[in-house]
Design a protein around this motif. Structure first.
Motif, mmCIF file in Angstrom:
data_model
loop_
_atom_site.group_PDB
_atom_site.id
_atom_site.type_symbol
_atom_site.label_atom_id
_atom_site.label_comp_id
_atom_site.label_asym_id
_atom_site.label_seq_id
_atom_site.Cartn_x
_atom_site.Cartn_y
_atom_site.Cartn_z
ATOM 1 N N ALA A 129 -4.395 -1.666 23.326
ATOM 2 C CA ALA A 129 -5.618 -1.649 22.515
ATOM 3 C C ALA A 129 -5.762 -0.320 21.787
ATOM 4 C CB ALA A 129 -6.841 -1.916 23.390
ATOM 5 N N VAL A 130 -5.479 0.788 22.479
ATOM 6 C CA VAL A 130 -5.567 2.105 21.844
ATOM 7 C C VAL A 130 -4.579 2.191 20.686
ATOM 8 C CG1 VAL A 130 -5.162 4.575 22.175
ATOM 9 C CG2 VAL A 130 -6.471 3.298 23.861
ATOM 10 N N THR A 131 -3.373 1.681 20.893
ATOM 11 C CA THR A 131 -2.370 1.701 19.816
ATOM 12 C C THR A 131 -2.833 0.879 18.621
ATOM 13 O OG1 THR A 131 -0.597 1.986 21.426
ATOM 14 C CG2 THR A 131 0.032 1.185 19.240
ATOM 15 N N ALA A 132 -3.369 -0.298 18.868
ATOM 16 C CA ALA A 132 -3.863 -1.143 17.775
ATOM 17 C C ALA A 132 -5.010 -0.464 17.037
ATOM 18 C CB ALA A 132 -4.304 -2.499 18.323
ATOM 19 N N ILE A 133 -5.911 0.167 17.793
ATOM 20 C CA ILE A 133 -7.031 0.877 17.173
ATOM 21 C C ILE A 133 -6.522 2.033 16.317
ATOM 22 C CG2 ILE A 133 -9.037 2.347 17.635
ATOM 23 C CD1 ILE A 133 -9.496 0.575 20.163
ATOM 24 N N LEU A 134 -5.583 2.813 16.851
ATOM 25 C CA LEU A 134 -5.063 3.960 16.104
ATOM 26 C C LEU A 134 -4.329 3.544 14.837
ATOM 27 C CD1 LEU A 134 -3.843 6.251 19.004
ATOM 28 C CD2 LEU A 134 -5.858 6.541 17.563
ATOM 29 N N LEU A 135 -3.567 2.452 14.899
ATOM 30 C CA LEU A 135 -2.907 1.959 13.689
ATOM 31 C C LEU A 135 -3.943 1.509 12.658
ATOM 32 C CD1 LEU A 135 0.130 -0.064 15.064
ATOM 33 C CD2 LEU A 135 0.205 1.977 13.619
ATOM 34 N N GLY A 136 -4.961 0.829 13.125
ATOM 35 C CA GLY A 136 -6.032 0.403 12.220
ATOM 36 C C GLY A 136 -6.758 1.579 11.593
ATOM 37 N N VAL A 137 -7.038 2.604 12.393
ATOM 38 C CA VAL A 137 -7.709 3.798 11.881
ATOM 39 C C VAL A 137 -6.827 4.497 10.848
ATOM 40 C CG1 VAL A 137 -8.481 6.125 12.514
ATOM 41 C CG2 VAL A 137 -9.214 4.163 13.861
ATOM 42 N N ALA A 138 -5.537 4.615 11.145
ATOM 43 C CA ALA A 138 -4.622 5.278 10.206
ATOM 44 C C ALA A 138 -4.565 4.534 8.874
ATOM 45 C CB ALA A 138 -3.228 5.376 10.817
ATOM 46 N N LEU A 139 -4.502 3.222 8.920
ATOM 47 C CA LEU A 139 -4.451 2.453 7.673
ATOM 48 C C LEU A 139 -5.792 2.470 6.953
ATOM 49 C CD1 LEU A 139 -2.100 -0.436 8.752
ATOM 50 C CD2 LEU A 139 -1.616 1.377 7.118
ATOM 51 N N LEU A 140 -6.882 2.498 7.692
ATOM 52 C CA LEU A 140 -8.201 2.623 7.057
ATOM 53 C C LEU A 140 -8.317 3.961 6.339
ATOM 54 C CD1 LEU A 140 -11.070 1.656 6.485
ATOM 55 C CD2 LEU A 140 -11.727 2.550 8.722
ATOM 56 N N LYS A 141 -7.835 5.024 6.986
ATOM 57 C CA LYS A 141 -7.858 6.340 6.344
ATOM 58 C C LYS A 141 -6.978 6.353 5.093
ATOM 59 C CE LYS A 141 -7.521 9.934 9.040
ATOM 60 N NZ LYS A 141 -7.105 10.820 10.163
ATOM 61 N N ALA A 142 -5.804 5.752 5.193
ATOM 62 C CA ALA A 142 -4.919 5.675 4.021
ATOM 63 C C ALA A 142 -5.605 4.908 2.891
ATOM 64 C CB ALA A 142 -3.602 5.006 4.398
ATOM 65 N N ARG A 143 -6.278 3.826 3.253
ATOM 66 C CA ARG A 143 -6.977 3.037 2.242
ATOM 67 C C ARG A 143 -8.078 3.852 1.575
ATOM 68 N NH1 ARG A 143 -11.379 0.243 1.297
ATOM 69 N NH2 ARG A 143 -11.236 -1.667 0.092
ATOM 70 N N LEU A 144 -8.866 4.573 2.371
ATOM 71 C CA LEU A 144 -9.937 5.398 1.805
ATOM 72 C C LEU A 144 -9.381 6.447 0.843
ATOM 73 C CD1 LEU A 144 -12.241 5.956 4.911
ATOM 74 C CD2 LEU A 144 -12.813 4.724 2.812
ATOM 75 N N VAL A 145 -8.313 7.104 1.236
ATOM 76 C CA VAL A 145 -7.727 8.144 0.380
ATOM 77 C C VAL A 145 -7.171 7.545 -0.904
ATOM 78 C CG1 VAL A 145 -5.831 9.801 0.204
ATOM 79 C CG2 VAL A 145 -7.261 9.765 2.253
ATOM 80 N N ILE A 146 -6.392 6.483 -0.769
ATOM 81 C CA ILE A 146 -5.736 5.915 -1.955
ATOM 82 C C ILE A 146 -6.760 5.273 -2.895
ATOM 83 C CG2 ILE A 146 -4.113 4.152 -2.737
ATOM 84 C CD1 ILE A 146 -2.447 4.852 -0.214
ATOM 85 N N MET A 147 -7.703 4.539 -2.343
ATOM 86 C CA MET A 147 -8.672 3.861 -3.211
ATOM 87 C C MET A 147 -9.607 4.841 -3.913
ATOM 88 S SD MET A 147 -8.078 0.657 -3.222
ATOM 89 C CE MET A 147 -9.429 -0.432 -3.477
ATOM 90 N N ASN A 148 -9.991 5.917 -3.226
ATOM 91 C CA ASN A 148 -11.020 6.801 -3.778
ATOM 92 C C ASN A 148 -10.473 8.084 -4.382
ATOM 93 O OD1 ASN A 148 -13.584 5.344 -3.013
ATOM 94 N ND2 ASN A 148 -12.482 5.367 -1.098
ATOM 95 N N PHE A 149 -9.586 8.760 -3.687
ATOM 96 C CA PHE A 149 -9.102 10.038 -4.195
ATOM 97 C C PHE A 149 -7.952 9.876 -5.188
ATOM 98 C CE2 PHE A 149 -11.046 11.294 -0.098
ATOM 99 C CZ PHE A 149 -12.041 12.087 -0.634
ATOM 100 N N MET A 150 -7.242 8.758 -5.102
ATOM 101 C CA MET A 150 -6.196 8.483 -6.088
ATOM 102 C C MET A 150 -6.704 7.508 -7.149
ATOM 103 S SD MET A 150 -2.956 8.325 -3.491
ATOM 104 C CE MET A 150 -1.714 8.311 -4.762
ATOM 105 N N GLU A 151 -7.964 7.133 -7.024
ATOM 106 C CA GLU A 151 -8.692 6.317 -8.000
ATOM 107 C C GLU A 151 -8.089 4.945 -8.267
ATOM 108 O OE1 GLU A 151 -9.686 8.611 -11.438
ATOM 109 O OE2 GLU A 151 -10.638 10.172 -10.241
ATOM 110 N N VAL A 152 -7.472 4.363 -7.245
ATOM 111 C CA VAL A 152 -6.970 2.998 -7.384
ATOM 112 C C VAL A 152 -8.143 2.028 -7.528
ATOM 113 C CG1 VAL A 152 -5.714 1.162 -6.178
ATOM 114 C CG2 VAL A 152 -4.780 3.463 -6.242
ATOM 115 N N ALA A 153 -9.276 2.367 -6.942
ATOM 116 C CA ALA A 153 -10.455 1.502 -7.045
ATOM 117 C C ALA A 153 -10.911 1.342 -8.494
ATOM 118 C CB ALA A 153 -11.591 2.063 -6.201
ATOM 119 N N GLU A 154 -10.617 2.324 -9.325
ATOM 120 C CA GLU A 154 -10.991 2.260 -10.740
ATOM 121 C C GLU A 154 -9.890 1.651 -11.606
ATOM 122 O OE1 GLU A 154 -14.059 3.096 -11.498
ATOM 123 O OE2 GLU A 154 -14.356 3.706 -9.411
ATOM 124 N N GLY A 155 -8.763 1.331 -10.993
ATOM 125 C CA GLY A 155 -7.616 0.811 -11.736
ATOM 126 C C GLY A 155 -7.711 -0.688 -11.961
#
Length: 93
Positions: free
Chosen positions: A38-64
């Motif tokens: 469960a901890v591993t699944a949570i950590l993978l989910g958190v890592a991908l959520l963080k990647a999504r936040l960075v890519i969508m907002n700081f790399m402006e994919v959300a505006e693409g």
């Protein structure tokens, strides 16, 4: 006091997610509440959520273009699903 900007809110969310990851892994705190799987699944989910936040907002994919956003969202889901399948032993590497 001025309201927090969108970037500041995202940054604070990233900090909170990092703190959650640290808590779950440091001195086995997370293992007192959850199984190792469960901890591993949570950590993978958190890592991908963080990647999504960075890519969508700081790399402006959300505006693409919509196609770019859909490809990225699909990539996140495929990576998470593949990593979980590998971890669960569905695929042997």
């Amino acid at each position: 006091m001025q309201p927090l900007s969108k970037v500041t809110k995202i940054w604070l969310t990233l900090l909170a997610l990092t703190a959650l990851s640290w808590f779950l892994t440091s001195d086995n705190h997370g293992l007192h509440y959850f199984s190792q799987r469960a901890v591993t699944a949570i950590l993978l989910g958190v890592a991908l959520l963080k990647a999504r936040l960075v890519i969508m907002n700081f790399m402006e994919v959300a505006e693409g273009p919509v196609a770019l956003r859909l490809v990225f969202e699909a990539w996140v889901l495929i990576v998470y699903g593949t990593l979980m399948a590998i971890y669960a032993g569905v695929f042997r590497i």
